[in-house]
Design an enzyme around this catalytic site. Structure first.
Site, mmCIF file in Angstrom:
data_model
loop_
_atom_site.group_PDB
_atom_site.id
_atom_site.type_symbol
_atom_site.label_atom_id
_atom_site.label_comp_id
_atom_site.label_asym_id
_atom_site.label_seq_id
_atom_site.Cartn_x
_atom_site.Cartn_y
_atom_site.Cartn_z
ATOM 1 N N CYS A 115 0.814 -1.224 0.000
ATOM 2 C CA CYS A 115 0.000 0.000 0.000
ATOM 3 C C CYS A 115 0.846 1.272 0.000
ATOM 4 C CB CYS A 115 -0.936 0.016 1.204
ATOM 5 S SG CYS A 115 -2.095 -1.349 1.198
ATOM 6 N N HIS A 252 -3.153 7.382 3.208
ATOM 7 C CA HIS A 252 -3.571 6.091 2.648
ATOM 8 C C HIS A 252 -4.945 5.758 3.215
ATOM 9 C CE1 HIS A 252 -3.835 2.028 1.446
ATOM 10 N NE2 HIS A 252 -3.572 1.508 2.633
ATOM 11 N N ASN A 282 -10.092 0.377 0.203
ATOM 12 C CA ASN A 282 -8.627 0.411 0.207
ATOM 13 C C ASN A 282 -8.116 -0.052 -1.156
ATOM 14 O OD1 ASN A 282 -5.895 -0.023 0.529
ATOM 15 N ND2 ASN A 282 -6.055 -1.065 2.502
#
Ligand code: UT7
Length: 325
Positions: A115, A252, A282
């Site tokens: 990520c 994020h 996500n």
């Protein structure tokens, strides 16, 4: 004293057409819209169509960034793509995108930081630009994470979605002051001791399969809040800014509760936090540039504003970048 700074010239984002709501997920696995909303803030995610690959999403986002910058592929020296879900084991998705853009010069590579991929890409691009190796770089975060999802595992399948975000960065003139435009500071971290807490259970060298996402949610949550807060404190300490100086916090997008926990811990006003997790879920390496793209499209992002980025993902990897728009 004069110095080269890495200016973020433009941004673009692309989300696949198909939207999967929490209610639709609840027909596949034992969960509910209420549970997902309360625990994560996620309402829906985008899912790539069959035959739509990470490179397709990346290319779409890149074209928007190029158009907004009034540039074409011949102006780009290097393509970096942060992705955990490449089209192929090799060649890199970046080489595929390079070819699709019609670029026959320069270089292209993928980087794997889960990520944190876009943030790592931005920091690497900054180093290349400051060193003079490249003048203009296309940094992309692109994922088709739903391809790694086990739709029978309610611990993970509710969390992730597909998408891509791109930024064009280029060399600009600065004075070596914190009032300069461009990337002012970047901080990258990893700690591989925690690699098993968030992982895909396959790979070319081990199982020869791609595997499925596996995660210890509570542990990831705990480390997430701690690591992200530490990365923010480091960026602020090293640059002499405080949260009050930051105009936009572009984090994020893993879980709305992580964002709230971090904002509380570091003392960031909630109205400065860009939150897209509800609509995008996500999207791993794509989540930071997609959130930046949302902020840009809202019309609220102004020249000279201070923007703080952070990310945290499998590895663990994490970090922060502070930039003046
Ligand atoms: O980029 C980084 C990527 N990952 C993350 O950031 C994830 C970080 N972790 C999280 O976001 C959260 O830990 C989750 C959203 C994954 C889980 O939330 P939680 O508040 O930590 O729930 P939990 O795992 O402690 O589970 C609580 C209960 C359990 O039931 P029991 O044992 O209390 O009866 C779970 O079985 O909720 C149950 N549960 C669910 N119920 C309905 C777990 N997943 C679901 C679900 N729907 N999808």
């Amino acid at each position: 004293m004069g110095m080269t700074r890495t200016i973020i010239k433009s941004v673009g984002g692309y989300l696949p057409e198909r939207i999967m709501t929490n209610d639709e997920l609840a027909t596949m696995v034992d969960t509910s819209d209420e549970w997902i909303t309360e625990r994560t803030g996620i309402k829906q995610r985008h899912v790539a169509a069959e035959g739509e690959f990470t490179s397709d999403l990346a290319l779409a986002a890149a074209k928007i960034a190029l158009q907004r910058a009034e540039l074409d592929a011949s102006d780009i020296d290097l393509v970096i793509i942060g992705t955990t879900t490449p089209d192929l084991t090799f060649p890199s998705t970046a080489c595929i995108v390079q070819a699709e853009l019609g670029m026959t010069h320069g270089a292209a590579f993928d980087l794997q930081a889960a990520c944190s991929g876009f943030l790592y890409g931005l920091a690497i691009a900054d180093s290349f630009i400051i060193s003079g190796a490249y003048k203009r770089i296309l940094v992309i975060g692109a994922e088709t994470l739903t391809r790694l999802m086990d739709f029978k595992d309610r611990n993970t399948c509710i969390l992730f979605g597909d998408g891509a975000g791109a930024a064009i960065v280029e060399a600009g003139e600065g004075q070596g002051e914190m009032s300069d435009r461009g990337v002012l500071y970047s901080h990258l971290r990893s700690d591989g001791r925690y690699r098993d807490l968030l992982t895909a259970t396959g790979g070319p060298s081990s199982t020869k399969t791609i595997g499925k996402i596996h995660m210890d949610g509570r542990e990831v949550f705990k480390h997430g809040v701690t690591n992200i807060s530490q990365a923010i404190f480091t960026a602020l300490k090293e640059t002499g800014f405080s949260c009050d100086d930051v105009d936009w916090f572009v984090p994020h997008q893993a879980n709305g509760r992580i964002l709230e926990g971090v904002a509380r811990k570091v003392g960031m006003a909630r109205e400065k936090v860009v939150v897209t997790v509800g609509q995008h879920a996500n999207t791993s390496a794509a989540s930071v540039p997609l959130a930046l793209n949302d902020l840009y499209e809202s019309g609220k992002l102004e020249r000279d504003q201070l923007v703080l980025f952070e990310a945290m993902g499998g590895g663990f990897t994490w970090g922060s970048v502070l930039a003046r728009w």
